[in-house]
Enzyme design. Structure first.
Site, PDB file in Angstrom:
ATOM      1  N   GLY A  62      -1.722 -37.212 -28.204  1.00  0.00           N
ATOM      2  CA  GLY A  62      -2.238 -35.936 -28.719  1.00  0.00           C
ATOM      3  C   GLY A  62      -1.334 -34.683 -28.605  1.00  0.00           C
ATOM      4  O   GLY A  62      -1.212 -33.909 -29.182  1.00  0.00           O
ATOM      5  N   THR A  63      -0.153 -35.026 -27.646  1.00  0.00           N
ATOM      6  CA  THR A  63       0.755 -34.074 -27.651  1.00  0.00           C
ATOM      7  C   THR A  63       1.516 -33.865 -28.760  1.00  0.00           C
ATOM      8  O   THR A  63       1.904 -32.777 -29.340  1.00  0.00           O
ATOM      9  CB  THR A  63       1.752 -34.472 -26.375  1.00  0.00           C
ATOM     10  OG1 THR A  63       0.960 -34.452 -25.175  1.00  0.00           O
ATOM     11  CG2 THR A  63       2.939 -33.716 -26.123  1.00  0.00           C
ATOM     12  N   ASN A 121      -9.910 -29.325 -20.873  1.00  0.00           N
ATOM     13  CA  ASN A 121      -9.594 -30.573 -20.044  1.00  0.00           C
ATOM     14  C   ASN A 121      -9.778 -30.570 -18.573  1.00  0.00           C
ATOM     15  O   ASN A 121      -9.884 -31.502 -17.749  1.00  0.00           O
ATOM     16  CB  ASN A 121      -8.107 -31.023 -20.225  1.00  0.00           C
ATOM     17  CG  ASN A 121      -7.186 -30.085 -20.323  1.00  0.00           C
ATOM     18  OD1 ASN A 121      -7.274 -29.261 -21.061  1.00  0.00           O
ATOM     19  ND2 ASN A 121      -5.928 -30.017 -19.276  1.00  0.00           N
ATOM     20  N   SER A 132      -6.592 -38.335 -29.540  1.00  0.00           N
ATOM     21  CA  SER A 132      -5.990 -39.208 -28.825  1.00  0.00           C
ATOM     22  C   SER A 132      -6.799 -40.347 -28.333  1.00  0.00           C
ATOM     23  O   SER A 132      -7.666 -40.445 -28.015  1.00  0.00           O
ATOM     24  CB  SER A 132      -5.295 -38.550 -27.640  1.00  0.00           C
ATOM     25  OG  SER A 132      -4.222 -39.371 -26.835  1.00  0.00           O
ATOM     26  N   HIS A 140      -6.134 -42.594 -25.699  1.00  0.00           N
ATOM     27  CA  HIS A 140      -6.367 -43.037 -24.188  1.00  0.00           C
ATOM     28  C   HIS A 140      -7.645 -42.392 -23.250  1.00  0.00           C
ATOM     29  O   HIS A 140      -7.414 -42.733 -21.967  1.00  0.00           O
ATOM     30  CB  HIS A 140      -4.781 -43.095 -23.268  1.00  0.00           C
ATOM     31  CG  HIS A 140      -4.250 -41.787 -23.134  1.00  0.00           C
ATOM     32  ND1 HIS A 140      -4.398 -41.247 -22.019  1.00  0.00           N
ATOM     33  CD2 HIS A 140      -3.773 -40.980 -23.896  1.00  0.00           C
ATOM     34  CE1 HIS A 140      -3.999 -40.256 -21.789  1.00  0.00           C
ATOM     35  NE2 HIS A 140      -3.447 -39.936 -23.101  1.00  0.00           N
ATOM     36  N   THR A 167       8.004 -46.690 -37.681  1.00  0.00           N
ATOM     37  CA  THR A 167       7.415 -47.613 -37.854  1.00  0.00           C
ATOM     38  C   THR A 167       5.912 -47.673 -37.056  1.00  0.00           C
ATOM     39  O   THR A 167       5.964 -47.242 -35.942  1.00  0.00           O
ATOM     40  CB  THR A 167       8.268 -49.023 -37.015  1.00  0.00           C
ATOM     41  OG1 THR A 167       9.387 -48.981 -37.980  1.00  0.00           O
ATOM     42  CG2 THR A 167       7.212 -50.306 -37.266  1.00  0.00           C
ATOM     43  N   CYS A 174       1.368 -29.309  -7.119  1.00  0.00           N
ATOM     44  CA  CYS A 174       2.336 -28.948  -5.913  1.00  0.00           C
ATOM     45  C   CYS A 174       3.664 -29.140  -6.312  1.00  0.00           C
ATOM     46  O   CYS A 174       4.104 -30.322  -6.283  1.00  0.00           O
ATOM     47  CB  CYS A 174       1.911 -29.668  -4.687  1.00  0.00           C
ATOM     48  SG  CYS A 174       2.625 -29.151  -3.364  1.00  0.00           S
TER      49      CYS A 174
HETATM   50  C1  LIG Z   1      -6.812 -31.424 -23.990  1.00  0.00           C
HETATM   51  C2  LIG Z   1      -5.852 -32.159 -24.326  1.00  0.00           C
HETATM   52  N1  LIG Z   1      -4.792 -32.147 -25.098  1.00  0.00           N
HETATM   53  C3  LIG Z   1      -3.954 -32.810 -25.381  1.00  0.00           C
HETATM   54  C4  LIG Z   1      -3.533 -33.754 -24.568  1.00  0.00           C
HETATM   55  C5  LIG Z   1      -2.606 -34.727 -24.661  1.00  0.00           C
HETATM   56  O1  LIG Z   1      -2.676 -35.824 -24.966  1.00  0.00           O
HETATM   57  P1  LIG Z   1      -1.705 -37.171 -24.962  1.00  0.00           P
HETATM   58  O2  LIG Z   1      -1.899 -37.552 -23.501  1.00  0.00           O
HETATM   59  O3  LIG Z   1      -2.259 -38.300 -25.788  1.00  0.00           O
HETATM   60  O4  LIG Z   1      -0.315 -36.954 -25.230  1.00  0.00           O
HETATM   61  C6  LIG Z   1      -4.435 -33.981 -23.331  1.00  0.00           C
HETATM   62  C7  LIG Z   1      -3.987 -35.060 -22.522  1.00  0.00           C
HETATM   63  O5  LIG Z   1      -4.336 -34.956 -21.385  1.00  0.00           O
HETATM   64  C8  LIG Z   1      -5.586 -33.225 -23.244  1.00  0.00           C
HETATM   65  O6  LIG Z   1      -6.403 -33.492 -22.075  1.00  0.00           O
END
Ligand SMILES: Cc1ncc(COP(=O)(O)O)c(C=O)c1O
Length: 396
Positions: free
Chosen positions: A73-74, A153, A201, A203, A239, A327
């Site tokens: 996702g990042t 999140n 994403s 996971h 890849t 923290c």
């Molecule tokens: C709302 C949101 N966006 C993006 C991400 C990032 O995804 P990834 O962990 O697959 O890089 C997360 C992961 O915590 C998320 O909760």
């Protein structure tokens, strides 16, 4: 320690058995490079194609080829934000997002600010909802992109994505959504919701870590983020991670298949959890939206004590949760999400996110409530804030 209960599923989930079964042959039998033209490569490509089809079907993408695999996702968020900004900068350099986006959106925006882009961070209400009126108010002639997350999140708030996307299009603006927490938690139909670009994403939905995707509607101008090979129609080099892609495809298919069953079950669990919390533990605040939130996330603040201390004592009791505030170097860093929702620091500091697995039972919840009641009482008994609080009450 006799019980272990994992309530941090918004951070990551276990990989389900069905998903693992799908992945295993890709490590040993079907290990060809999916870009190779020999039979080994073609076998791997067929696995990738099937996963792409499954994901496209789950989100109702017009074509499988609208799905581009990323490392998660990042990366998908970085690609969407920077790629769209760079490819469309001749039309304007203004972007609108919200003040409660994931770090990967926030940090991408900061990078663009360094390049001269102007970013508007929309406020949210006390439940984390972005208002359409505020969005409309901030749209300008040079706005090229609106990016609003589908589900937050930390607190689980669901945004009105269809209405936001419609507003973006009425103003000829590209719409992106970070749907990482939405996949498997709410129904996603990219065509009906008019989503142009979307990050997901694996996971968070019982798939493997390190694999995600960006949905890109045909016709959207977006520059590459990763340069290199010819993979992903020359849009994202590298890849392909065939085992992870196979797992992602299977996980998405299962998440879509079981969506309503899981939601129904988790909604009942969530209501039970909240009612027990309110019954057994005084001085708490439920930060999660009462109905416009996903079934799997509850964010709660416990007055007079710190989230980190609760987390650590729950951990000793075998219960894993998370706190929005981090923290670092001994200093409490407050959650920008809870701050944006207008929650005072002293309340936000005592917040905990509980995020449930699909396999959770009522017995698990009863155990968590029992332990939580003990932990909160113990911490409040030694908290200097409790003494200050009772002194100030006496003085009233
Ligand atoms: C709302 C949101 N966006 C993006 C991400 C990032 O995804 P990834 O962990 O697959 O890089 C997360 C992961 O915590 C998320 O909760």
């Amino acid at each position: 320690m006799n019980k272990r209960i994992y309530l941090d599923n918004a951070a990551t989930t276990y990989v389900s058995a069905e998903v693992l079964n799908e992945m295993m042959p890709c490590f040993t039998a079907f290990y060809g490079n999916s870009n190779s033209i020999h039979s080994f490569g073609r076998e791997s490509l067929a696995i990738v194609d099937r996963a792409r089809d499954r994901i496209a079907k789950a989100i109702n993408a017009p074509k499988s080829n609208n799905i581009y695999f990323t490392s998660g996702g990042t990366e998908a968020n970085n690609w969407a934000i920077k790629g769209i900004a760079h490819a469309n900068k001749d039309l304007g350099k203004h972007i609108i997002t919200s003040s409660i986006e994931h770090d990967s959106i926030m940090e991408s925006m900061k990078e663009l600010e360094k390049e001269g882009f102007e970013i508007t961070y929309l406020p949210v209400d006390e439940h984390g909802v972005v208002s359409l009126a505020s969005l409309l108010h901030h749209i300008r002639k040079d706005t090229i992109l609106i990016s609003i997350m589908s589900v937050n999140n930390e607190v689980g708030t669901i945004q009105n994505i269809k209405a936001i996307a419609k507003t973006a299009h009425e103003n000829n603006i590209i719409f992106h959504t970070d749907a990482v927490q939405a996949l498997g938690a709410v129904k996603i139909d990219v065509q009906d919701m008019e989503i142009d670009v979307m990050s997901i994403s694996a996971h968070k939905i019982y798939g493997p870590k390190g694999i995600g995707a960006l949905y890109i509607r045909d016709g959207i101008k977006i520059d590459n983020l990763i340069h290199g090979g010819f993979q992903e129609k020359k849009k994202r080099g590298g890849t392909l991670n065939v085992p992870a892609i196979a797992g992602f495809g299977k996980a998405t298919e299962i998440a879509s298949r079981d969506l309503s069953v899981n939601c129904q079950k988790l909604r009942a669990i969530k209501n039970y959890f909240i009612s027990k919390l309110q019954e057994r533990i005084p001085m708490i605040h439920i930060n999660t939206h009462p109905h416009q939130s996903v079934a799997g996330i509850v964010n709660v603040s416990f007055e007079l004590i710190e989230g980190e201390s609760i987390l650590m004592l729950l951990d000793l009791a075998g219960i894993a949760v998370s706190t929005g505030s981090a923290c670092t170097s001994g200093a409490l860093q407050k959650s920008y999400v809870l701050s944006a929702m207008g929650i005072p620091d002293e309340i936000a500091n005592g917040s905990i996110r509980f995020s449930f697995p699909k396999s959770i039972s009522k017995d698990d919840i009863n155990y968590v409530i029992d332990e939580l009641e003990k932990v909160v009482a113990k911490l409040r008994a030694i908290s200097p804030l409790t003494k200050a609080n009772s002194r100030s009450k006496k003085n009233v």
